[in-house]
Design a protein around this motif. Structure first.
Motif, PDB file in Angstrom:
ATOM      1  N   GLY A 188       0.841  -1.187   0.000  1.00 40.98           N
ATOM      2  CA  GLY A 188       0.000   0.000   0.000  1.00 40.98           C
ATOM      3  C   GLY A 188       0.878   1.240   0.000  1.00 40.98           C
ATOM      4  O   GLY A 188       2.074   1.162   0.309  1.00 40.98           O
ATOM      5  N   THR A 189       0.307   2.383  -0.338  1.00 37.30           N
ATOM      6  CA  THR A 189       1.088   3.615  -0.446  1.00 37.30           C
ATOM      7  C   THR A 189       0.466   4.724   0.388  1.00 37.30           C
ATOM      8  O   THR A 189      -0.759   4.904   0.402  1.00 37.30           O
ATOM      9  N   PHE A 190       1.317   5.459   1.090  1.00 34.40           N
ATOM     10  CA  PHE A 190       0.912   6.625   1.860  1.00 34.40           C
ATOM     11  C   PHE A 190       1.621   7.846   1.294  1.00 34.40           C
ATOM     12  O   PHE A 190       2.625   7.727   0.586  1.00 34.40           O
ATOM     13  N   HIS A 213       7.260  -3.755   6.230  1.00 41.36           N
ATOM     14  CA  HIS A 213       8.389  -2.944   5.756  1.00 41.36           C
ATOM     15  C   HIS A 213       7.829  -1.603   5.300  1.00 41.36           C
ATOM     16  O   HIS A 213       6.830  -1.542   4.574  1.00 41.36           O
ATOM     17  N   SER A 214       8.456  -0.522   5.738  1.00 42.05           N
ATOM     18  CA  SER A 214       8.034   0.810   5.297  1.00 42.05           C
ATOM     19  C   SER A 214       9.266   1.645   4.990  1.00 42.05           C
ATOM     20  O   SER A 214      10.283   1.544   5.683  1.00 42.05           O
ATOM     21  N   ALA A 215       9.173   2.466   3.948  1.00 39.63           N
ATOM     22  CA  ALA A 215      10.310   3.295   3.549  1.00 39.63           C
ATOM     23  C   ALA A 215       9.813   4.503   2.778  1.00 39.63           C
ATOM     24  O   ALA A 215       8.872   4.423   1.977  1.00 39.63           O
ATOM     25  N   LEU A 216      10.450   5.636   3.038  1.00 38.50           N
ATOM     26  CA  LEU A 216      10.159   6.868   2.317  1.00 38.50           C
ATOM     27  C   LEU A 216      10.777   6.800   0.926  1.00 38.50           C
ATOM     28  O   LEU A 216      11.926   6.392   0.762  1.00 38.50           O
ATOM     29  N   ALA A 223       6.167   3.791   0.883  1.00 41.54           N
ATOM     30  CA  ALA A 223       5.755   2.445   0.495  1.00 41.54           C
ATOM     31  C   ALA A 223       5.692   1.575   1.739  1.00 41.54           C
ATOM     32  O   ALA A 223       6.635   1.533   2.524  1.00 41.54           O
ATOM     33  N   VAL A 224       4.573   0.884   1.901  1.00 43.68           N
ATOM     34  CA  VAL A 224       4.363   0.025   3.066  1.00 43.68           C
ATOM     35  C   VAL A 224       3.950  -1.352   2.568  1.00 43.68           C
ATOM     36  O   VAL A 224       3.053  -1.476   1.720  1.00 43.68           O
ATOM     37  N   ALA A 225       4.599  -2.389   3.065  1.00 41.38           N
ATOM     38  CA  ALA A 225       4.287  -3.745   2.625  1.00 41.38           C
ATOM     39  C   ALA A 225       4.161  -4.664   3.826  1.00 41.38           C
ATOM     40  O   ALA A 225       4.919  -4.560   4.796  1.00 41.38           O
ATOM     41  N   VAL A 269      -1.697  -3.786  -3.778  1.00 44.08           N
ATOM     42  CA  VAL A 269      -1.114  -4.698  -4.764  1.00 44.08           C
ATOM     43  C   VAL A 269      -0.551  -5.900  -4.025  1.00 44.08           C
ATOM     44  O   VAL A 269       0.265  -5.747  -3.098  1.00 44.08           O
ATOM     45  N   ALA A 270      -0.991  -7.086  -4.387  1.00 44.34           N
ATOM     46  CA  ALA A 270      -0.464  -8.322  -3.801  1.00 44.34           C
ATOM     47  C   ALA A 270       0.446  -8.997  -4.815  1.00 44.34           C
ATOM     48  O   ALA A 270       0.106  -9.113  -5.993  1.00 44.34           O
TER      49      ALA A 270
END
Length: 388
Positions: A188-190, A213-216, A223-225, A269-270
């Motif tokens: 998913g996206t923030f 996992h999250s990263a700017l 991006a968050v997965a 998105v999977a």
């Protein structure tokens, strides 16, 4: 009708394929190379966190300077809530190779392809492989579909499969993937709110269902997965984000950093994650590179760097093979097999470090698949920095 020809056709213009094209032109400029890519590098691609060691293959490829100018986001490293609720940080300030990086993947992939083109590689964008014919010692005839030109053929003395985990060409030649583990990543996206601070390090946070996992990313998006498996995520549906968001509510460290962000509202998105390798990474006048040869666990944050490393190794092996060294491709495969087994060993140790949910399906599956060796010194590793 005239038929296009080349010495080497590379199918797939991602990091492995484009790096292979650049390396071949550098090491064997007398060979003609065609790079086949199904997109125009204009479709969204998942962000990627790279370890500082990525500087080594990028420097060998001659693109380190352009990489620095392309606006990727420097990162302090990776923070992890693994085997404990409090985050610990693997800081890269003392690394001899500098910072870690959060990528704009589309820009990164295209940069490598542009360097290949500059060196004389023929680039076929918006082109898909339909089928192939084996021509014995003369190589292969590839049947292609180009979005603008329609059906066409390309005759190549040698073929490189860089089509990712699907390994389209290698599978057509009889290779099969030995899957060592199956997971699912749900992305998913923030969007970071304007002016709000956000840590540059990536965050890995384990949870009963797997790990987050999250990263700017460079454009202010985050991006968050969630990585889980068929047992831990069984019954959840991703057509709407509510089940995913409900699980995210139970990841306190990830939630805390997302407090300055808004959910982008885009569809989740999977994507499957298959950790494994081909049972044959080369054959008669073909070789597989990158994820087509071996797919690693994304926990290691080494996927792109390993893909480029394998491309550099394969470029040398292909050049030797075409000059008559019949053992070169076998040696290449043996090296990749050793590296992959090392990756599995260290991966198993990383998963065994998390004991808080050992009876939860995801963790039970990992612990049973990769039990601790009866006697051996265990190397400590942290998520996001799993050595390969």
């Amino acid at each position: 009708m005239s038929e296009a020809t080349c010495d080497i056709a590379i199918i797939g213009g991602g990091p492995a394929g484009a790096a292979m094209a650049v390396a071949l032109r550098d090491q064997a400029p007398f060979l003609s190379v065609t790079l086949i890519e199904r997109t125009a590098y204009d479709t969204p691609r998942s962000g990627e966190t790279l370890s500082p060691e990525v500087r080594l293959p990028l420097s060998r490829l001659g693109v380190w300077g352009s990489f620095l100018r392309d606006g990727h986001l420097a990162s302090r490293g990776t923070a992890s809530c693994w085997s404990r609720p409090e985050p610990s940080t693997q800081d890269t300030h003392m690394s001899p190779w500098g910072s870690a990086w959060h990528l704009d993947r589309a820009r990164f992939d295209e940069r490598l392809s542009l360097e290949a083109t500059r060196l004389g590689v023929q680039m076929l964008r918006l082109t898909t492989l339909l089928d192939s014919e084996r021509l014995g010692k003369d190589g292969y005839r590839l049947h292609l579909s180009q979005r603008k030109a329609g059906a066409t053929t390309l005759r190549a003395r040698f073929v490189v499969d860089a089509t990712g985990w699907k390994a389209t060409f290698a599978m057509s030649q009889g290779a099969r993937r030995r899957v060592r583990d199956r997971c699912i990543a749900v992305y998913g996206t923030f969007q970071r709110r304007t002016g709000e601070p956000f840590p540059t390090e990536a965050l890995v946070e384990s949870c009963p269902e797997g790990w987050w996992h999250s990263a700017l990313l460079p454009n202010g998006r985050v991006a968050v997965a969630l990585v889980g498996d068929g047992d831990s995520l069984h019954g959840l549906r991703w057509a709407t984000p509510q089940p995913w968001m409900a699980l995210l509510d139970q990841a306190p460290a990830t939630q805390a950093r997302l407090a300055v962000c808004d959910f982008a509202g885009e569809s989740l998105v999977a994507a499957p994650i298959l950790v494994g390798q081909l049972d044959a990474m080369h054959g008669e006048r073909w070789v597989a590179v990158g994820d087509a040869a071996c797919t690693q666990d994304p926990l290691s944050a080494q996927g792109v760097a390993s893909a480029m490393d394998s491309a550099l190794l394969a470029a040398g092996a292909v050049g030797q093979y075409l000059r008559g060294d019949s053992e070169a491709l076998r040696d290449y495969e043996a090296t990749l097999q050793r590296r992959f087994e090392d990756h599995l060993r260290l991966r198993g140790h990383a998963y065994r470090e998390e004991q808080r949910w050992r009876d939860a399906p995801f963790w039970k599956n990992r612990h049973e698949a990769f039990p601790a060796p009866p006697t051996a010194h265990q190397q400590h590793s942290t998520p996001g920095g799993l050595p390969t």
